[in-house]
Design an enzyme around this catalytic site. Structure first.
Site, PDB file in Angstrom:
ATOM      1  N   GLU A 133      24.833  11.572  55.022  1.00 37.92           N
ATOM      2  CA  GLU A 133      26.266  11.222  55.202  1.00 37.92           C
ATOM      3  C   GLU A 133      26.893  11.893  56.427  1.00 37.92           C
ATOM      4  OE1 GLU A 133      28.307  11.935  51.499  1.00 37.92           O
ATOM      5  OE2 GLU A 133      26.914  10.731  50.332  1.00 37.92           O
ATOM      6  N   GLU A 247      19.707   5.659  46.130  1.00 33.08           N
ATOM      7  CA  GLU A 247      20.551   6.207  45.043  1.00 33.08           C
ATOM      8  C   GLU A 247      21.219   5.102  44.228  1.00 33.08           C
ATOM      9  OE1 GLU A 247      23.244   9.168  46.538  1.00 33.08           O
ATOM     10  OE2 GLU A 247      21.772  10.011  47.902  1.00 33.08           O
TER      11      GLU A 247
HETATM   12  C1  XIL Z   1      25.312  14.172  43.401  1.00 30.19           C
HETATM   13  C2  XIL Z   1      24.560  14.584  42.127  1.00 30.19           C
HETATM   14  O1  XIL Z   1      24.215  13.438  41.372  1.00 30.19           O
HETATM   15  C3  XIL Z   1      25.424  15.536  41.315  1.00 30.19           C
HETATM   16  O2  XIL Z   1      24.678  15.987  40.183  1.00 30.19           O
HETATM   17  C4  XIL Z   1      25.832  16.715  42.177  1.00 30.19           C
HETATM   18  O3  XIL Z   1      26.686  17.555  41.430  1.00 30.19           O
HETATM   19  C5  XIL Z   1      26.554  16.217  43.446  1.00 30.19           C
HETATM   20  O4  XIL Z   1      25.716  15.321  44.167  1.00 30.19           O
HETATM   21  N1  XIL Z   1      25.446  10.958  47.338  1.00 30.19           N
HETATM   22  C6  XIL Z   1      24.395  11.811  47.461  1.00 30.19           C
HETATM   23  C7  XIL Z   1      23.921  12.596  46.308  1.00 30.19           C
HETATM   24  O5  XIL Z   1      23.705  11.809  48.506  1.00 30.19           O
HETATM   25  O6  XIL Z   1      23.345  13.840  46.704  1.00 30.19           O
HETATM   26  C8  XIL Z   1      25.040  12.848  45.334  1.00 30.19           C
HETATM   27  O7  XIL Z   1      24.441  13.408  44.174  1.00 30.19           O
HETATM   28  C9  XIL Z   1      25.752  11.546  44.994  1.00 30.19           C
HETATM   29  C10 XIL Z   1      26.347  10.938  46.231  1.00 30.19           C
END
Ligand code: XIL
Length: 331
Positions: A133, A247
Site C-alpha cells: 500500500e 487478500e
Molecule cells: C490486517 C489483519 O487481517 C489484521 O488481523 C491486523 O490487525 C491488521 O492487518 N490489508 C493488508 C493486510 O495488507 O495486512 C491487513 O490485514 C488487511 C488490509
C-alpha cells in the site's frame, strides 16, 4: 515431505497451474478443524499478522524470528508454500520506531528488518509482500506515493531500497508489490500510479516480480468492473510481472447480505481473474468466518465474508470459488 494429495481447492486450482491459499493466524496451531480445512484446500499459506513488523519488534530492530521458524516448520511438514506478509507497511510500523530517526538511521532499521526476516527463510519462502500500500494519490505526493513514515524519513527511494535488500537476502524469492482498489471503478488514479511506479522501478532494474491485488470486495457496492481489472492485468503482464490475488474476501452490504449474495460476488470476480494469463495464485484473507479481520472493522460485526462458517462448514462461497477455478483452462 511429499504433500499429501489435497482434496479441495488446492487440487482444483493446481489443475490449471495456480496455487490456492489463505491467510492464517495462531489458531492454525491449536484448532484441528481449522487446520484440517487449510490442509485440504490450501497449497499456500500467509501469516495474517504474526510476521508484521509491529508484532516482531518494538523499536524496529532485533526482531523475534520464532514466528517465522514455526511457519517454516509447518510448511515443510505439510508441503505448503508460504507468502511472507508484509515487510514494509505504514500500518504495521513498530510502536517504538524512532519518529525522529534521520534517513541513514531509518534505512538501517528498515534494511536490517528485511534482511533478518527474508534471510531467515531464504530459499524456503517463494513469495514476499515486500512493500504494501505505497500508493495513495490523495496524499498529493509526486507519483501518487503515500506519505508513509518511511516515505517521510527516507524519501521515495525507500521502495527501491526495500526491494533490492529483499532480493539480496533471498535471490530465489518472488518479490510482490501489494495494494488495494486496483480493480475498482474508483481506482483509476491508483492503477495509473501503481503502473508508473512499477515501470520506473523495472526501468531501474529494481527486482519486483509480481503485483498483489488485495481484492477486498463488498456485496452490492457496484465498484467492480471486470473490464478495468482485465485492462490492468494486461498492463502488468506486458511488464513481465505475475498477478496474485492476495487478500480476497467479500464483505456484506451495509444492510446485510445472504451467503448466496456473497458467493455471487466471489464467482463474478474470480471468473474475470482466472482469465488473466499471468495469474499465479489466489488467496483469501482467512478461510473461516470464525476469524475474519472484517469482524473488527466498522460495521463488520457478524461478518460472513469467507468460504467456511464459524463451525467450519463449507458455504456457497466455497462452491463459487471452486467453480471459478474450474473455469480456468487446465494445463
Ligand atoms: C490486517 C489483519 O487481517 C489484521 O488481523 C491486523 O490487525 C491488521 O492487518 N490489508 C493488508 C493486510 O495488507 O495486512 C491487513 O490485514 C488487511 C488490509
Amino acid at each position: 515431505m511429499v504433500r499429501a494429495q489435497a482434496r479441495g481447492l488446492a487440487t482444483i486450482a493446481g489443475q490449471s497451474g495456480i496455487q490456492f491459499g489463505a491467510a492464517v493466524g495462531p489458531w492454525l496451531w491449536n484448532e484441528r478443524d481449522f487446520r484440517e480445512a487449510v490442509l485440504s484446500d490450501c497449497a499456500l499459506i500467509i501469516p495474517e499478522f504474526e510476521w508484521k513488523w509491529d508484532r516482531l519488534s518494538h523499536h524496529g530492530g532485533d526482531c523475534d524470528l520464532s514466528p517465522i521458524k514455526r511457519y517454516l516448520a509447518f510448511a515443510d511438514k505439510h508441503g505448503l508454500a508460504i507468502r511472507g506478509h508484509t515487510l514494509v507497511w505504514h500500518r504495521s510500523m513498530p510502536s517504538g520506531f524512532p519518529a525522529s530517526a534521520d534517513r541513514e538511521t531509518a534505512i538501517k532499521l528498515m534494511t536490517g528488518h528485511i534482511r533478518a526476516l527474508v534471510g531467515c527463510g531464504a530459499g524456503r519462502i517463494p513469495y514476499w509482500d515486500v512493500v504494501n500500500e505505497a500508493i495513495e494519490p490523495e496524499d498529493g505526493e509526486r507519483g501518487g506515493l503515500r506519505r508513509t513514515p518511511l516515505f517521510r524519513q527516507i524519501g521515495p527511494d525507500y521502495i527501491e531500497i526495500a526491494y533490492r535488500t529483499a532480493a539480496q537476502a533471498d535471490p530465489a524469492a518472488r518479490l510482490v508489490y501489494n495494494d488495494y482498489g486496483l480493480g475498482k471503478t474508483w481506482g483509476a488514479a491508483r492503477r495509473e500510479a501503481v503502473l508508473r511506479m512499477l515501470d520506473k522501478m523495472l526501468s531501474r532494474g529494481v527486482p519486483i516480480h509480481a503485483v498483489g491485488l488485495q481484492s477486498h470486495l463488498k456485496v452490492g457496492d457496484g465498484t467492480f468492473d471486470p473490464e478495468m481489472l482485465t485492462w490492468f492485468g494486461k498492463r502488468v503482464e506486458e511488464m513481465g510481472l505475475d498477478i496474485l490475488v492476495t487478500e480476497l474476501d467479500v464483505a456484506a452490504a451495509d444492510g446485510g447480505s445472504s451467503d448466496a449474495e456473497v458467493a455471487g460476488v466471489y464467482g463474478e470476480y474470480l471468473s474475470a481473474i482466472v482469465q488473466l494469463p499471468n495469474l499465479k495464485s489466489i488467496s483469501t484473507w482467512g478461510l473461516s468466518d470464525r476469524y475474519s479481520w472484517l469482524a473488527n472493522e466498522p460495521g463488520g460485526h457478524g461478518a460472513r465474508p469467507l468460504l467456511y462458517d464459524a463451525r467450519m462448514q463449507r458455504k456457497p462461497a466455497w462452491d463459487a470459488v471452486a467453480g471459478a477455478l474450474a473455469e480456468r483452462i487446465p494445463l
